[in-house]
Every structure is written in structure tokens, then in C-alpha cells.
Design a protein around this motif. Structure first.
Motif, PDB file in Angstrom:
ATOM      1  N   LEU B 189      20.819   3.034  -6.197  1.00  0.00           N
ATOM      2  CA  LEU B 189      20.004   3.366  -5.022  1.00  0.00           C
ATOM      3  C   LEU B 189      19.506   4.813  -5.113  1.00  0.00           C
ATOM      4  N   GLN B 190      20.410   5.706  -5.479  1.00  0.00           N
ATOM      5  CA  GLN B 190      20.055   7.122  -5.567  1.00  0.00           C
ATOM      6  C   GLN B 190      18.956   7.350  -6.615  1.00  0.00           C
ATOM      7  N   LEU B 191      19.114   6.709  -7.763  1.00  0.00           N
ATOM      8  CA  LEU B 191      18.117   6.871  -8.828  1.00  0.00           C
ATOM      9  C   LEU B 191      16.798   6.197  -8.450  1.00  0.00           C
ATOM     10  N   ALA B 192      16.907   5.046  -7.778  1.00  0.00           N
ATOM     11  CA  ALA B 192      15.689   4.348  -7.348  1.00  0.00           C
ATOM     12  C   ALA B 192      14.871   5.249  -6.425  1.00  0.00           C
ATOM     13  N   ARG B 193      15.568   5.914  -5.512  1.00  0.00           N
ATOM     14  CA  ARG B 193      14.881   6.797  -4.574  1.00  0.00           C
ATOM     15  C   ARG B 193      14.217   7.954  -5.335  1.00  0.00           C
ATOM     16  N   HIS B 194      14.947   8.512  -6.266  1.00  0.00           N
ATOM     17  CA  HIS B 194      14.420   9.632  -7.053  1.00  0.00           C
ATOM     18  C   HIS B 194      13.125   9.225  -7.781  1.00  0.00           C
ATOM     19  N   PHE B 195      13.177   8.078  -8.451  1.00  0.00           N
ATOM     20  CA  PHE B 195      12.009   7.645  -9.220  1.00  0.00           C
ATOM     21  C   PHE B 195      10.850   7.243  -8.310  1.00  0.00           C
ATOM     22  N   MET B 196      11.177   6.598  -7.210  1.00  0.00           N
ATOM     23  CA  MET B 196      10.104   6.181  -6.294  1.00  0.00           C
ATOM     24  C   MET B 196       9.370   7.396  -5.735  1.00  0.00           C
ATOM     25  N   PHE B 197      10.117   8.446  -5.415  1.00  0.00           N
ATOM     26  CA  PHE B 197       9.460   9.631  -4.878  1.00  0.00           C
ATOM     27  C   PHE B 197       8.579  10.290  -5.942  1.00  0.00           C
ATOM     28  N   LEU B 198       9.141  10.473  -7.127  1.00  0.00           N
ATOM     29  CA  LEU B 198       8.385  11.193  -8.149  1.00  0.00           C
ATOM     30  C   LEU B 198       7.213  10.380  -8.690  1.00  0.00           C
ATOM     31  N   GLN B 199       7.391   9.070  -8.820  1.00  0.00           N
ATOM     32  CA  GLN B 199       6.357   8.287  -9.493  1.00  0.00           C
ATOM     33  C   GLN B 199       5.432   7.537  -8.546  1.00  0.00           C
ATOM     34  N   LEU B 200       5.827   7.422  -7.284  1.00  0.00           N
ATOM     35  CA  LEU B 200       4.971   6.669  -6.364  1.00  0.00           C
ATOM     36  C   LEU B 200       4.586   7.519  -5.149  1.00  0.00           C
ATOM     37  N   TYR B 201       5.564   7.879  -4.324  1.00  0.00           N
ATOM     38  CA  TYR B 201       5.235   8.599  -3.080  1.00  0.00           C
ATOM     39  C   TYR B 201       4.582   9.948  -3.360  1.00  0.00           C
ATOM     40  N   TYR B 202       5.005  10.635  -4.426  1.00  0.00           N
ATOM     41  CA  TYR B 202       4.446  11.949  -4.731  1.00  0.00           C
ATOM     42  C   TYR B 202       3.526  11.909  -5.950  1.00  0.00           C
ATOM     43  N   HIS B 203       3.009  10.756  -6.282  1.00  0.00           N
ATOM     44  CA  HIS B 203       2.036  10.664  -7.369  1.00  0.00           C
ATOM     45  C   HIS B 203       0.812  11.508  -6.979  1.00  0.00           C
ATOM     46  N   HIS B 204       0.250  12.230  -7.943  1.00  0.00           N
ATOM     47  CA  HIS B 204      -0.795  13.204  -7.583  1.00  0.00           C
ATOM     48  C   HIS B 204      -2.023  12.551  -6.964  1.00  0.00           C
ATOM     49  N   VAL B 205      -2.361  11.337  -7.382  1.00  0.00           N
ATOM     50  CA  VAL B 205      -3.548  10.690  -6.801  1.00  0.00           C
ATOM     51  C   VAL B 205      -3.271  10.311  -5.339  1.00  0.00           C
ATOM     52  N   ARG B 206      -2.059   9.834  -5.087  1.00  0.00           N
ATOM     53  CA  ARG B 206      -1.704   9.499  -3.698  1.00  0.00           C
ATOM     54  C   ARG B 206      -1.720  10.760  -2.826  1.00  0.00           C
ATOM     55  N   LEU B 207      -1.211  11.872  -3.378  1.00  0.00           N
ATOM     56  CA  LEU B 207      -1.202  13.125  -2.612  1.00  0.00           C
ATOM     57  C   LEU B 207      -2.627  13.586  -2.311  1.00  0.00           C
ATOM     58  N   ALA B 208      -3.525  13.399  -3.277  1.00  0.00           N
ATOM     59  CA  ALA B 208      -4.927  13.788  -3.048  1.00  0.00           C
ATOM     60  C   ALA B 208      -5.521  12.956  -1.912  1.00  0.00           C
ATOM     61  N   TYR B 209      -5.225  11.663  -1.923  1.00  0.00           N
ATOM     62  CA  TYR B 209      -5.747  10.812  -0.835  1.00  0.00           C
ATOM     63  C   TYR B 209      -5.121  11.188   0.515  1.00  0.00           C
ATOM     64  N   ASP B 210      -3.867  11.589   0.506  1.00  0.00           N
ATOM     65  CA  ASP B 210      -3.227  12.070   1.744  1.00  0.00           C
ATOM     66  C   ASP B 210      -3.997  13.247   2.329  1.00  0.00           C
ATOM     67  N   ILE B 211      -4.389  14.158   1.438  1.00  0.00           N
ATOM     68  CA  ILE B 211      -5.125  15.352   1.882  1.00  0.00           C
ATOM     69  C   ILE B 211      -6.465  14.941   2.502  1.00  0.00           C
ATOM     70  N   HIS B 212      -7.208  14.080   1.812  1.00  0.00           N
ATOM     71  CA  HIS B 212      -8.506  13.658   2.350  1.00  0.00           C
ATOM     72  C   HIS B 212      -8.330  12.878   3.653  1.00  0.00           C
ATOM     73  N   LEU B 213      -7.283  12.055   3.694  1.00  0.00           N
ATOM     74  CA  LEU B 213      -7.048  11.257   4.904  1.00  0.00           C
ATOM     75  C   LEU B 213      -6.721  12.155   6.093  1.00  0.00           C
ATOM     76  N   SER B 214      -5.855  13.144   5.877  1.00  0.00           N
ATOM     77  CA  SER B 214      -5.491  14.000   7.007  1.00  0.00           C
ATOM     78  C   SER B 214      -6.680  14.861   7.423  1.00  0.00           C
ATOM     79  N   GLU B 215      -7.497  15.287   6.460  1.00  0.00           N
ATOM     80  CA  GLU B 215      -8.700  16.062   6.827  1.00  0.00           C
ATOM     81  C   GLU B 215      -9.667  15.190   7.621  1.00  0.00           C
TER      82      GLU B 215
END
Lengths: 179, 375
Positions: B189-215
């Protein structure tokens, strides 16, 4: 005195961890939490963390998150021991010492004070004395009895005798600092 | 809600009770009421989420409030009180709220962290706990399924089966811990969370869309409706529809951000936090972002810094001989676990080529500048 920035806060916390480890070898999160509270509220080190009463007395969720950031930056690290996990200085403490020497020097005495008075104490002992300080700085009732009563109201597992001794210890610290 | 019920049933089952914590368990009738409270807390935990969850909550909600604040506002609404009143026994909305959001957020906005007593803390651990909270068990499994990635999976059946209420040996208080046999499921569970954050939730393309969405949301809405009715009417659908309209109309508020979302014109990664640069400067990401802004202009640069999420993963473990140890003593995964920090600087796609070249030529100089610090 203005509140420190994150790097300066990290420098003080890392110095605390380093000195505490050098003295008795164990520096868990409770020790860091209570030491920072004492430095901030009694010794007026402008760390600027937001504290509230929690399971073992004054606790800052903001400091808890800050410790996570320091771990990510290798400024401190966790080392498991048979008594639980202790913090120790990380590889990047040299970076802090190089970039914030004035901050560390300015508050060296405060760090020494908390390490001298708190290092080696268990969770329950730290809880008592930090809670006593909490009520000393947050209530108008300055009497030993009044503050002891307040401790017992929020921490009924602490005996009247323990509460009184904790308040008296805080008062001795204040006298020591005033002298 | 289902997972919360399962965890509750396992840890309160008479066969699973450790002798050290027998006295903290309430009688059967009270336990049944608590089961309902915990399940409701898990169900209502995210009622306060804005459209697209966390994407714009910091920018849109007032005074540093997060979605948990809205969760409690909804729980305290007349409509919700009426719903809860009809249950037998009727749960207290504030008790449900405390369990749903945990001591940190409750203490920050509604009362004191100490309003949650020993048993309340155990119950909120079921929902919000860093180590075994069902919120994260649920979102990791659900998100990995829907995103089509395997690294978010773990054996949650085994994990839940081995959860126990145990007294932590040094902190000397009851916590949700685990039998030794479940430690590998917990590590997964701990490793799953680590990988999900780094590879999915904090993926750079997703972060870019977060920025545009919040703007976009800030320019479109100006302020978010924090009254309960207004909040509940604002769903992903309303936002998606507004994006489609604004993307087609150059005069519409938020047109540029909407166009970038609708036409895949998002900002591109030009720099990412890395260990080598962090050793040169602890604020490397901020320095690079500042230098790029000075060179290419504010409107062409964005940055996103996400501090590591501190997790309390120190929990008790019941050993085969009946003694109790801790996660960091028994597991090398937990002993060495360090949450990762994320920092990315983005650039307008039209300027990416120039920015990459400029940064390659100037990075060393930018990071070698001395910091001026006061005391």
C-alpha cells in the motif's frame, strides 16, 4: 524580530536534532515538537509555527509537515531504533550550516537550553512540561494552582502532583532565563 | 463506506481484540452506533470537493480553507441534519464531521484537535489515517483501475484482514496497527501510494492542466460559491461546459486557459526538481522559475511546487509471540521511507525550444548565485 523563512526554520530544527543526538542519542518527533514549542514560546525564537493542544500537549501540524519537507531534502533523516524512530542530521545539514550561519549562531543558546532541559525525557514527561508551558503563556491565571488545574482539565491522566511539578519547572526555567 | 465498515468490523471483532486494549472498546450497542458514524464519515468525507477535486481549491476557497471545511458545512446543513435525524439511532452531524475530517482540520476551523478523544482518534484513523485510512485505500485502487495503471494495486483484502487495535509500545496509546503477517500488504500500500503520486497525480502534464484549470475557474467564477446550495450545484459538468464555451470565444473570461485545455495547448515542462540541483540550492526550482520569468515574461512561465506529504507511518505491529513492535523497526520499507517533493517549471509551448536552450546555457550561473539571508 521577523518570522524566519523556511530555510532558517530548517537550520534551527536540524541543529536541534544534531545537538540532541550528540547528547543522548534519541530525538523522536515528540522531542522535536516540544523543543520547538519551548524555543518559540519561552525563548522567543521567531520560528512562527502554529501550535495547538493535541494528544501529547502542544503540537504543530505545520511543523509535522515541515519535518517531512526537511526529510525530502535530506536535511534530517529517520533512523529506526529499538525504542522507535529517531531523527538524525541528514547529508544536507552542511548546506544549512553554510547558508544560514548567522541564524544558527543567533539562536545557538536557545537550542542548547532545550537540549539541556528536554533531551532524554520520555513522551509523557515531555507532554507534562510542554502543556505546563502552554498554559503559562496562554492563560491569565499565573498561579501554580490555577495552571495545574488547567492541565488536569485537559489531561486527566496527569496527577495533581505531576501537574504542579511541571508548572514549577517552567517557572524555574523562566527565572533562569531572566537572571 | 464499504471499506470503512469492513475495517471497523475486523478491528472490533471479539476474536481480534488484543488484551491491552480490551478496556477501550465500548459495549455492543454503542459499537453499532459507532459503526454507522464511521461508515457515514467515510461516505461524506469528500462532500466538500470542488469540481475536479483538489485542482483549484487553494485558489478558490477563502482564507486558506480546504475542501474539508465545505464537507462540514454540508454536514451541518438543514437538509443533511434532516436526513441524519431520520436514522435510528440518529448520528450527531458534528461527530460524523470530526471523524470525517480528522483532528488537524477540525482543530483548524471548527474546534480543538483535543475535541477528538482516544476512541474518536481511532475511528478517524479508519477514515483519514495515513497508514491504513480507507480513503486512500479506496482512491488508490479506484484511480489505478480507471487510469489503467497497475502500480496502484495491492492486496487490500489481506491488509484489512490483518488490521488490529494495538497499543503503540513507546507512544503508549491505542492505534490501528497490523499483525505481522499483513506487513507485506501494508508495504505494498505504501509503495502503491508513492508510485501513484509520482507517476500519476504529480505527472507534469496533469500538473500543467491543473494550472490551466484553476486559472480558468478563477477567471470564470471570480469567487467560488461557498454556500451549500451553490457548492452542490457546481459539478465537473458545469465547468466542462463553460470551458467549451470560453475556448470558442476570444472575448470570454478565461479564454486562454480554456483554449489550452480544449486544444491541448498546455504549457510544457522546462525544468523539474532534481537531487543534484537541490544540493546546490535548496530553492533551485524557485530560482529557475524566477530567472525564466525575467527572461521570457510572467505570462509565459508557470511553476508548481508540492512539498512532500508528511505521513505518520509509524504504527504498531503484533508479532507472533504476542509482543508489539513498530513498523519502522520491523520493515525496511517503512524504516527508509521518505516522501518525495515535486517541483516543476512550465513554459508556453511556443517558447519551449528557446527556453530549453537558454536554461541549458544559464542554469549553472542561476544556481550559483548567493542567497542573502537575514537573522
Amino acid at each position: 524580530m521577523t518570522t524566519m523563512n523556511d530555510l532558517q526554520r530548517s537550520a534551527i530544527v536540524a541543529t536541534l536534532v544534531k545537538d540532541c543526538r550528540a547528547r543522548n542519542g534519541f530525538c523522536g518527533e515528540t522531542m522535536v515538537q516540544k523543543s520547538v514549542f519551548v524555543m518559540q514560546e519561552l525563548l522567543k525564537v521567531p520560528l512562527g509555527f502554529d501550535f495547538q493542544l493535541y494528544i501529547y500537549g502542544p503540537f504543530s501540524f505545520e511543523l509535522q509537515h515541515h519535518l517531512g519537507s526537511m526529510m525530502a531534502d535530506d536535511m534530517i533523516a529517520l533512523q529506526p531504533t529499538e525504542y522507535g524512530a529517531t531523527f538524525e542530521a541528514g547529508e544536507q545539514i552542511a548546506y544549512l550550516e553554510t547558508h544560514t550561519p548567522k541564524t544558527i549562531a543567533a539562536h545557538r543558546n536557545a537550542v542548547e537550553f532545550v537540549v539541556r532541559h528536554l533531551a532524554g525525557r520520555g513522551v509523557k514527561q515531555l507532554e507534562r512540561v510542554a502543556t505546563a508551558l502552554y498554559f503559562t503563556v496562554t492563560t491569565d491565571d499565573t498561579s501554580v494552582e490555577g495552571r495545574s488545574k488547567k492541565i488536569r482539565e485537559v489531561k486527566p491522566h496527569i496527577t495533581a502532583d505531576e501537574a504542579q511539578k511541571a508548572v514549577e519547572e517552567v517557572d524555574r526555567w523562566r527565572k533562569e532565563l531572566a537572571a | 463506506m464499504e471499506l470503512a465498515g469492513r475495517v471497523f468490523d475486523i478491528i472490533t471483532d471479539e476474536r481480534n481484540r488484543h488484551p491491552d486494549v480490551q478496556d477501550i472498546l465500548p459495549d455492543r450497542e454503542t459499537l453499532l452506533a459507532w459503526r454507522k458514524t464511521v461508515r457515514l464519515a467515510a461516505l461524506f468525507h469528500d462532500l466538500g470537493h470542488l469540481p475536479f477535486s483538489h485542482a483549484a481549491e487553494e485558489q478558490l476557497l477563502p482564507d486558506g480553507k480546504h475542501h474539508e471545511w465545505l464537507t462540514v458545512e454540508v454536514l451541518r446543513s438543514v437538509e443533511m441534519r434532516d436526513v441524519l435525524k431520520q436514522m435510528m439511532p440518529a448520528p450527531d452531524p458534528d461527530q460524523v464531521a470530526k471523524i470525517a475530517i480528522g483532528p488537524e482540520k477540525w482543530g483548524k476551523w471548527f474546534g480543538k484537535a483535543t475535541d477528538l478523544k482516544e476512541w474518536d482518534l481511532l475511528m478517524t484513523e479508519i477514515v483519514t489515517g495515513d497508514a491504513f485510512g480507507v480513503d486512500r485505500i479506496d482512491y488508490l485502487l479506484r484511480d489505478s483501475h480507471h487510469a489503467g495503471v497497475a502500480y496502484g494495486r495491492f492486496d487490500h483484502y489481506r491488509l484489512i484482514d490483518t488490521l488490529r487495535i494495538l497499543r503503540h509500545p513507546t507512544l503508549d496509546r491505542p492505534m490501528i496497527g497490523i499483525e505481522k503477517g499483513g506487513i507485506h500488504a501494508a508495504e505494498a500500500l505504501q509503495l502503491a501510494r508513492h508510485f501513484m503520486f509520482l507517476q500519476l497525480y504529480y505527472h507534469h502534464v496533469r500538473l500543467a492542466y491543473d494550472i490551466h484549470l484553476s486559472e480558468f475557474m478563477m477567471q470564470w467564477l471570480k469567487t467560488y460559491p461557498t454556500d451549500v446550495e451553490g457548492h452542490l450545484c457546481m459539478t465537473d459538468n458545469e465547468v466542462l461546459s463553460a470551458i467549451a464555451i470560453a475556448a470558442a470565444d476570444p472575448a470570454a473570461p478565461g479564454h486562454d486557459a480554456a483554449r489550452r485545455i480544449a486544444c491541448r495547448g498546455h504549457f510544457r515542462k522546462v525544468y523539474e526538481r532534481n537531487a543534484l540541483d537541490q544540493r546546490l540550492r535548496a530553492d533551485a526550482v524557485e530560482c529557475i522559475a524566477k530567472a525564466l520569468r525575467e527572461r521570457f515574461g510572467d505570462s509565459a512561465v508557470r511553476d508548481r511546487l508540492i512539498p512532500p506529504k508528511q505521513q505518520n507511518v509509524e504504527f504498531p505491529i503484533l508479532l507472533d509471540d504476542g509482543s508489539i513492535s513498530t513498523s519502522r523497526s520491523e520493515s525496511t520499507i517503512y524504516a527508509g521511507f521518505k516522501a518525495a517533493a515535486v517541483g516543476v517549471v512550465f513554459i508556453d509551448p511556443e517558447k519551449k525550444k528557446d527556453a530549453m536552450k537558454w536554461l541549458a546555457d544559464n542554469k549553472k550561473t542561476i544556481l550559483s548565485q548567493q542567497m542573502e539571508l537575514g537573522v
